[in-house]
Design an enzyme around this catalytic site. Sequence first.
Site, PDB file in Angstrom:
ATOM      1  N   ASP A   1       1.040  -1.206   0.044  1.00  0.00           N
ATOM      2  CA  ASP A   1      -0.148  -0.094   0.078  1.00  0.00           C
ATOM      3  C   ASP A   1       0.807   1.212  -0.093  1.00  0.00           C
ATOM      4  OD1 ASP A   1      -3.000   1.152   1.027  1.00  0.00           O
ATOM      5  OD2 ASP A   1      -1.267   2.218   1.654  1.00  0.00           O
TER       6      ASP A   1
ATOM      7  N   TYR B   1       3.344   9.852  -0.386  1.00  0.00           N
ATOM      8  CA  TYR B   1       4.294   9.263   0.261  1.00  0.00           C
ATOM      9  C   TYR B   1       5.730   9.525  -0.411  1.00  0.00           C
ATOM     10  CZ  TYR B   1       0.207   6.646   2.338  1.00  0.00           C
ATOM     11  OH  TYR B   1      -0.715   6.377   3.196  1.00  0.00           O
TER      12      TYR B   1
ATOM     13  N   LYS C   1      -2.846   5.967  -4.099  1.00  0.00           N
ATOM     14  CA  LYS C   1      -4.066   7.026  -3.745  1.00  0.00           C
ATOM     15  C   LYS C   1      -3.787   8.292  -4.426  1.00  0.00           C
ATOM     16  CE  LYS C   1      -3.558   4.862   0.843  1.00  0.00           C
ATOM     17  NZ  LYS C   1      -2.246   4.541   0.856  1.00  0.00           N
TER      18      LYS C   1
ATOM     19  N   HIS D   1      -7.578   9.822  -1.457  1.00  0.00           N
ATOM     20  CA  HIS D   1      -6.854   9.636  -0.327  1.00  0.00           C
ATOM     21  C   HIS D   1      -7.671  10.360   0.773  1.00  0.00           C
ATOM     22  CE1 HIS D   1      -2.372   9.477   1.280  1.00  0.00           C
ATOM     23  NE2 HIS D   1      -3.034   9.107   2.275  1.00  0.00           N
TER      24      HIS D   1
ATOM     25  N   SER E   1       6.822  -1.317   8.758  1.00  0.00           N
ATOM     26  CA  SER E   1       7.927  -1.438   9.622  1.00  0.00           C
ATOM     27  C   SER E   1       9.075  -1.184   8.666  1.00  0.00           C
ATOM     28  CB  SER E   1       7.956  -2.638  10.544  1.00  0.00           C
ATOM     29  OG  SER E   1       9.243  -2.654  11.126  1.00  0.00           O
ATOM     30  N   VAL E   2      10.395  -0.767   9.184  1.00  0.00           N
ATOM     31  CA  VAL E   2      11.475  -0.926   8.319  1.00  0.00           C
ATOM     32  C   VAL E   2      12.410  -2.080   8.867  1.00  0.00           C
ATOM     33  CG1 VAL E   2      11.341   1.568   7.380  1.00  0.00           C
ATOM     34  CG2 VAL E   2      12.562   0.984   9.687  1.00  0.00           C
TER      35      VAL E   2
ATOM     36  N   ARG F   1      10.720  -7.261  12.600  1.00  0.00           N
ATOM     37  CA  ARG F   1       9.188  -6.605  12.832  1.00  0.00           C
ATOM     38  C   ARG F   1       8.313  -6.999  11.558  1.00  0.00           C
ATOM     39  NH1 ARG F   1       8.347  -2.313  16.193  1.00  0.00           N
ATOM     40  NH2 ARG F   1       9.968  -3.726  17.724  1.00  0.00           N
TER      41      ARG F   1
ATOM     42  N   ASN G   1       5.043  -9.269  12.186  1.00  0.00           N
ATOM     43  CA  ASN G   1       3.639  -8.585  11.789  1.00  0.00           C
ATOM     44  C   ASN G   1       2.940  -9.440  10.760  1.00  0.00           C
ATOM     45  OD1 ASN G   1       3.940  -6.294  13.285  1.00  0.00           O
ATOM     46  ND2 ASN G   1       4.562  -5.067  11.608  1.00  0.00           N
TER      47      ASN G   1
END
Length: 276
Positions: free
Chosen positions: A48, A53, A78, A109, A232-233, A237, A241
Site C-alpha cells: 500500500d 508518500y 492513492k 486519499h 515497519s522498516v 518486525r 507482523n
Amino acid sequence: MAMSSVPTIALNNGVDIPQLGFGVFLVPPGETEASVTTALETGYRHIDTARIYDNEGEVGAAIAKSGIARDELFVTTKLWNADQGRAAAAFDASLERLGLDHVDLYLIHWPVPSGDRYVESWKALEEIAASGRARAIGVSNFQIPHLQRLIDETGTVPAVNQVELHPNLVQAELRAFHAEHGIATEAWSPLARGGLLDDPEVGKIAAKHGRTPAQVILRWHLQIGNVVIPKSVTPSRIAENLDVLGFELDADDVAAIEALDSGTRIGPNPDEFTGA
C-alpha cells in the site's frame, strides 16, 4: 510464508484483497525499496503506497526486481488532495512511477469536504476502473456522510474505505455502515503508531497467548474483519507482523481490546483536513 496462508476478503466487485498487507507511509525515500523487498521476501503480497508518500518509484523498483508474477501481487495507491479534479492525469503519473500497467486498488486519499471535489474525483475513478487500469476503486478517510453522498450521487459503492482504526479508535459506527453497504474496512495506523504496544491490557493478552502486543492487535483486526497494513522498516518486525495467523483471540480478549476505545485519533480529522 506463502501468500496462500494470508486470508483474503472478496471486495464488492469480486476482486480478492489480501487481508494483511505492507504499508509504506512514513517509510523514508531511500529506505522504501529495501523495506518492500524484505516484505515481499517475507511473504507479503499486498503493498500500500500513495502519491504523497513520495515512494511509488521505489515500490515499483522493488516489485520489478522481485520476480514475483504481477497477478500474485496486490498494489494500492492513492489520489492526493491537490490532484482532486485532475484524477486521470494523477493516476497516469502514479502508474508511470510504479512502472505498472494497472493497480489493484486506487483510492481517493481524503475527502477534503471544503474543496467539494470528491464526487467529481469519484466519477473519474469510475472511468479508470472501467478502463481496467484499476481493478477496484475506493476511498480513504471518508466519514459516513461522504460515503452516503458518493453512493447517492453516483450509484457506485466504494470497494474499500481505508481509515485510521486501532483499539483506541475502533470506529464501530463507521464499520457498521461499511458492513451494511458492502464496503471493506481497511485500517491504517493499526497499532496506533506503536502507542498501544505498552498498554497493560494488551500485554496481558499477549502473555496469555505467548505473542507480542503487536501480534495481538493485528490479530484483533483480522478477526473483526479488517484489512490491515502495518508498516515497519525492521526486518524482524516485518516478519513478526505477518506471523499472526497461527493463533486466535477468544471473545474475552476481543472485548478487552475494544474496551480500550477512547475515540482518540492520531491523525487529522477527515472533516477538516485539506493537506494543502
